[in-house]
Write a protein that holds these residues in place. Structure first.
Motif, PDB file in Angstrom:
ATOM      1  N   ARG A  61      -6.812  -0.048   5.607  1.00  0.00           N
ATOM      2  CA  ARG A  61      -6.591  -1.284   6.361  1.00  0.00           C
ATOM      3  C   ARG A  61      -5.252  -1.913   5.991  1.00  0.00           C
ATOM      4  NH1 ARG A  61     -12.187  -2.172   5.296  1.00  0.00           N
ATOM      5  NH2 ARG A  61     -11.646  -3.531   3.547  1.00  0.00           N
ATOM      6  N   ASP A  62      -4.928  -1.887   4.704  1.00  0.00           N
ATOM      7  CA  ASP A  62      -3.650  -2.445   4.253  1.00  0.00           C
ATOM      8  C   ASP A  62      -2.470  -1.653   4.812  1.00  0.00           C
ATOM      9  OD1 ASP A  62      -4.992  -4.369   2.834  1.00  0.00           O
ATOM     10  OD2 ASP A  62      -4.816  -3.356   0.888  1.00  0.00           O
ATOM     11  N   VAL A  63      -2.632  -0.341   4.894  1.00  0.00           N
ATOM     12  CA  VAL A  63      -1.561   0.487   5.460  1.00  0.00           C
ATOM     13  C   VAL A  63      -1.352   0.146   6.925  1.00  0.00           C
ATOM     14  CG1 VAL A  63      -0.904   2.844   6.089  1.00  0.00           C
ATOM     15  CG2 VAL A  63      -1.864   2.390   3.827  1.00  0.00           C
ATOM     16  N   ARG A  64      -2.443   0.002   7.669  1.00  0.00           N
ATOM     17  CA  ARG A  64      -2.317  -0.353   9.090  1.00  0.00           C
ATOM     18  C   ARG A  64      -1.627  -1.704   9.261  1.00  0.00           C
ATOM     19  NH1 ARG A  64      -7.745   1.613   9.006  1.00  0.00           N
ATOM     20  NH2 ARG A  64      -7.885   3.724   9.913  1.00  0.00           N
ATOM     21  N   PRO A  78       0.811  -1.225   0.000  1.00  0.00           N
ATOM     22  CA  PRO A  78       0.000   0.000   0.000  1.00  0.00           C
ATOM     23  C   PRO A  78       0.839   1.267   0.000  1.00  0.00           C
ATOM     24  CG  PRO A  78      -0.071  -1.067   2.142  1.00  0.00           C
ATOM     25  CD  PRO A  78       0.592  -2.032   1.204  1.00  0.00           C
ATOM     26  N   LEU A  79       2.053   1.194   0.558  1.00  0.00           N
ATOM     27  CA  LEU A  79       3.014   2.291   0.498  1.00  0.00           C
ATOM     28  C   LEU A  79       4.369   1.710   0.134  1.00  0.00           C
ATOM     29  CD1 LEU A  79       2.091   4.365   3.703  1.00  0.00           C
ATOM     30  CD2 LEU A  79       1.687   5.037   1.324  1.00  0.00           C
ATOM     31  N   ARG A  80       5.093   2.399  -0.735  1.00  0.00           N
ATOM     32  CA  ARG A  80       6.399   1.912  -1.171  1.00  0.00           C
ATOM     33  C   ARG A  80       7.510   2.320  -0.213  1.00  0.00           C
ATOM     34  NH1 ARG A  80       8.152   2.979  -6.997  1.00  0.00           N
ATOM     35  NH2 ARG A  80       8.924   4.826  -5.930  1.00  0.00           N
ATOM     36  N   GLY A  81       7.508   3.581   0.168  1.00  0.00           N
ATOM     37  CA  GLY A  81       8.583   4.079   1.018  1.00  0.00           C
ATOM     38  C   GLY A  81       9.914   4.078   0.288  1.00  0.00           C
ATOM     39  N   ASP A  82      10.987   4.320   1.045  1.00  0.00           N
ATOM     40  CA  ASP A  82      12.320   4.372   0.431  1.00  0.00           C
ATOM     41  C   ASP A  82      13.130   3.112   0.666  1.00  0.00           C
ATOM     42  OD1 ASP A  82      12.934   4.544   3.112  1.00  0.00           O
ATOM     43  OD2 ASP A  82      13.985   6.469   2.994  1.00  0.00           O
ATOM     44  N   GLY A  83      12.490   2.087   1.209  1.00  0.00           N
ATOM     45  CA  GLY A  83      13.195   0.846   1.498  1.00  0.00           C
ATOM     46  C   GLY A  83      13.918   0.856   2.830  1.00  0.00           C
ATOM     47  N   ALA A 117     -11.154   2.660   2.168  1.00  0.00           N
ATOM     48  CA  ALA A 117     -11.164   1.952   3.446  1.00  0.00           C
ATOM     49  C   ALA A 117     -10.269   0.722   3.395  1.00  0.00           C
ATOM     50  CB  ALA A 117     -12.594   1.555   3.812  1.00  0.00           C
ATOM     51  N   ALA A 118     -10.314  -0.012   2.280  1.00  0.00           N
ATOM     52  CA  ALA A 118      -9.481  -1.197   2.141  1.00  0.00           C
ATOM     53  C   ALA A 118      -8.000  -0.824   2.123  1.00  0.00           C
ATOM     54  CB  ALA A 118      -9.856  -1.950   0.866  1.00  0.00           C
ATOM     55  N   TRP A 119      -7.681   0.273   1.441  1.00  0.00           N
ATOM     56  CA  TRP A 119      -6.278   0.706   1.389  1.00  0.00           C
ATOM     57  C   TRP A 119      -5.785   1.108   2.769  1.00  0.00           C
ATOM     58  CZ3 TRP A 119      -4.030   5.596   2.261  1.00  0.00           C
ATOM     59  CH2 TRP A 119      -2.674   5.676   1.932  1.00  0.00           C
TER      60      TRP A 119
END
Length: 225
Positions: free
Chosen positions: A214-217, A30-35, A210-212
């Motif tokens: 939840r995936d982030v959490r 859901p989020l890539r971030g910088d690794g 809402a689903a996204w």
């Protein structure tokens, strides 16, 4: 949106490699971030689409600052800062938070590449106009009667501006809906997660968002333990 605004959002081409980009939306985090566990998130979309609300929620989850470009751009009395001062202030905030941040607001022609060169993720909120336009009208009414805070401190809404001005946020929302969608769709086509990029489109009537969330959490849960 102008060609110059679109250029500011188009990504710098990555070096060629033999690994095909992941095009499966269900296998992309859901989020890539910088690794390295840092997330620099830019939330875009039309006025009223829910950018600031989501940005606040996400910043709280990530435990990073939330930057609302409106509060930088608009000074009390609806005085607009010059573009160079806006970029300078935004740069100072971003550079002062190396662990990450969540920023909401488009303003590509003002910000230039200040945000786009640092962002790890772009969340494009693209709900149906029928969903978010009534919310914007309600928010505007609450601001008119001083039951909701203004978009920036000292920038109160007035009936004249709301109902009898071409600068009305209500008219702005209606007139920009398709322009914003066209602009963001062009960026998404070349930098969307479906082609290995960093832009995620979230549309629909609320279920997809809402689903996204939840995936982030779930993604962040190990770090919160």
């Amino acid at each position: 949106m102008s060609t110059a605004e679109l250029v500011h959002r188009l990504p710098t081409p990555a070096p060629a490699n033999d690994t095909a980009p992941n095009t499966r939306g269900d296998s992309v985090p859901p989020l890539r971030g910088d690794g390295k566990g840092n997330y620099r998130v830019h939330i875009v979309g039309n006025s009223g689409a829910g950018k600031t609300t989501l940005a606040r929620e996400l910043a709280a989850l990530l435990r990073v600052p939330h930057i609302n470009v409106d509060t930088v751009l608009w000074q009390p009395g609806w005085v607009k800062l010059p573009a160079d001062q806006i970029r300078e202030r935004v740069c100072a905030i971003l550079d002062g938070n190396p662990r990450g941040w969540v920023i909401d607001g488009n303003y590509y022609n003002v910000l230039g590449r200040v945000v786009s060169e640092q962002e790890t993720d772009v969340i494009w909120l693209d709900p149906p106009l029928l969903l978010y336009f009534p919310r914007l009208c309600w928010r505007t009414f609450l601001r008119l009667v001083r039951l909701a805070p203004p978009c920036s401190p000292g920038c109160e809404e007035s009936a004249r501006e709301v109902f009898f001005s071409r600068d009305s946020i209500v008219w702005w929302c209606l007139s920009r809906h398709w322009l914003v969608r066209k602009h963001e769709a062009a960026v998404y086509a070349v930098d969307g997660i479906h082609v290995g990029g960093k832009v995620r489109r979230i549309g629909g009537w609320g279920g997809e968002l809402a689903a996204w969330k939840r995936d982030v959490r779930a993604l962040l849960a190990p770090a919160m333990e």
